[in-house]
Design a protein around this motif. Structure first.
Motif, PDB file in Angstrom:
ATOM      1  N   GLU A  12     -24.742 -15.023 -26.837  1.00  0.00           N
ATOM      2  CA  GLU A  12     -25.821 -16.007 -26.757  1.00  0.00           C
ATOM      3  C   GLU A  12     -26.870 -15.602 -25.725  1.00  0.00           C
ATOM      4  O   GLU A  12     -28.024 -16.031 -25.804  1.00  0.00           O
ATOM      5  CB  GLU A  12     -25.226 -17.361 -26.380  1.00  0.00           C
ATOM      6  N   THR A  13     -26.466 -14.762 -24.772  1.00  0.00           N
ATOM      7  CA  THR A  13     -27.385 -14.338 -23.715  1.00  0.00           C
ATOM      8  C   THR A  13     -28.684 -13.783 -24.286  1.00  0.00           C
ATOM      9  O   THR A  13     -29.766 -14.060 -23.769  1.00  0.00           O
ATOM     10  CB  THR A  13     -26.713 -13.261 -22.861  1.00  0.00           C
TER      11      THR A  13
ATOM     12  N   ILE B 174     -30.982 -16.456 -25.296  1.00  0.00           N
ATOM     13  CA  ILE B 174     -31.546 -17.161 -24.152  1.00  0.00           C
ATOM     14  C   ILE B 174     -32.646 -16.339 -23.494  1.00  0.00           C
ATOM     15  O   ILE B 174     -33.648 -16.879 -23.029  1.00  0.00           O
ATOM     16  CB  ILE B 174     -30.430 -17.536 -23.174  1.00  0.00           C
ATOM     17  N   TYR B 175     -32.472 -14.994 -23.491  1.00  0.00           N
ATOM     18  CA  TYR B 175     -33.555 -14.168 -22.956  1.00  0.00           C
ATOM     19  C   TYR B 175     -34.816 -14.344 -23.802  1.00  0.00           C
ATOM     20  O   TYR B 175     -35.926 -14.446 -23.267  1.00  0.00           O
ATOM     21  CB  TYR B 175     -33.138 -12.696 -22.919  1.00  0.00           C
TER      22      TYR B 175
ATOM     23  N   LEU C  72     -35.677 -16.955 -25.469  1.00  0.00           N
ATOM     24  CA  LEU C  72     -36.223 -18.277 -25.156  1.00  0.00           C
ATOM     25  C   LEU C  72     -36.960 -18.258 -23.824  1.00  0.00           C
ATOM     26  O   LEU C  72     -38.045 -18.822 -23.683  1.00  0.00           O
ATOM     27  CB  LEU C  72     -35.063 -19.269 -25.111  1.00  0.00           C
ATOM     28  N   LEU C  73     -36.361 -17.559 -22.837  1.00  0.00           N
ATOM     29  CA  LEU C  73     -36.983 -17.514 -21.512  1.00  0.00           C
ATOM     30  C   LEU C  73     -38.324 -16.801 -21.567  1.00  0.00           C
ATOM     31  O   LEU C  73     -39.297 -17.247 -20.939  1.00  0.00           O
ATOM     32  CB  LEU C  73     -36.059 -16.796 -20.531  1.00  0.00           C
TER      33      LEU C  73
END
Lengths: 76, 226
Positions: A57-58, A61-62, A64-65
């Motif tokens: 999932e990381t 999330i990157y 998204l960031l």
């Protein structure tokens, strides 16, 4: 015009999440299958599946960031 | 330096947690071990047993004695701060400084346990494994552990908060179309609680669980196999 381009860039960024979604679903499918085959090992499989899903999932999330950074820092 | 609004909620959460811990400590001191536990004592005992089982599965007894209290306090803090959105506070974990500190604590613990297990010589050698030029890769892998741990928590909670505020704006503009009572955000009151349940409660509990599971397994990786 510039703002529209920034919005487009942010939307493109989040596209990276698609693959992560599919693959995380795959993790869940495999976990359910192996628990069905071997119910005794359910505890171990569960924690392994959660760790695997969290690590994959990381990537999403990157994405998204980066999208947030584009919207709130470049777009501000 | 500008004042960050999350600092206020960090202070409130910390005071709440300290008061709660004092209260639980008092209750546990009064508790008679021969009686049946009930109320908050039962809850705390069950929580402690759950975390203890999780830690002992991945590490050994000696490490679990010191690691379990730390894990318990971390999970309580992350859980309290993730659900702060329910009490109309700004969630502390949506401030990157907080999650960076939590991730850094985990990384320091990993290094400490690695040092304890291998001794000075073995620890220095572990940086140059398997060959001397791999020191750069090793340094990068330690930094990426810190980044992924802290950014995961931060990204999840921040995205939940931003989505909630966007949804509130949208529902507000929808309910403005209703005459007379439109300005009260009537639609928001009906629809928002379900989303709060998902974004605050579910993902808050899930992220706290994932954070401690990763912490325990990263530390367990440094220990020799039993």
């Amino acid at each position: 015009m510039e703002r529209a381009l920034l919005g487009f860039a942010a939307a493109l960024c989040v596209c990276g999440g698609c693959v992560t979604g599919i693959m995380e679903g795959k993790v869940a499918v495999q976990a359910v299958e192996s628990i069905g085959k071997n119910p005794d090992a359910a505890d171990k499989i569960q924690s392994m599946a959660i760790i695997g899903a969290a690590i994959s999932e990381t990537c999403a999330i990157y994405c998204l960031l980066v999208a947030f950074l584009i919207i709130f820092i470049l777009g501000a | 330096m500008e004042f960050q609004t999350t600092i206020l909620s960090i202070i409130i959460i910390t005071i709440t947690m300290a008061l709660l811990l004092f209260y639980i400590n008092k209750k546990l001191r009064e508790y008679n071990p021969l009686e049946k536990p009930k109320g908050i004592v039962l809850l705390v005992i069950m929580f402690g047993q759950m975390i203890d089982k999780m830690v002992k599965e991945k590490t050994n007894e000696r490490v679990a004695k010191y690691l379990t209290p730390y894990i318990m306090s971390v999970v309580a803090y992350i859980f309290l701060s993730n659900i702060a959105g329910l009490f109309s506070l700004e969630t502390p974990t949506s401030n990157y400084s907080v999650t960076l500190v939590l991730g850094a604590l985990t990384c320091i613990l990993i290094e400490v346990y690695s040092f304890k297990e291998r001794g000075t010589k073995g620890y220095i050698k572990s940086w140059f494994e398997p060959l001397a030029p791999f020191v750069l890769v090793n340094i990068l892998s330690k930094i990426s552990t810190l980044l992924s741990l802290s950014l995961r928590l931060f990204g999840n909670i921040l995205s939940g908060g931003i989505l909630m505020s966007v949804i509130y704006q949208m529902l507000g503009s929808i309910s403005k179309m209703i005459p007379l009572i439109g300005n009260l955000n009537v639609v928001g009151i009906i629809i928002a609680p379900v989303l709060h349940f998902y974004f605050d409660l579910f993902s808050g509990i899930m992220q706290a669980y994932i954070f401690i599971t990763l912490t325990i397994s990263f530390i367990g990786k440094e220990l020799p196999n039993q």
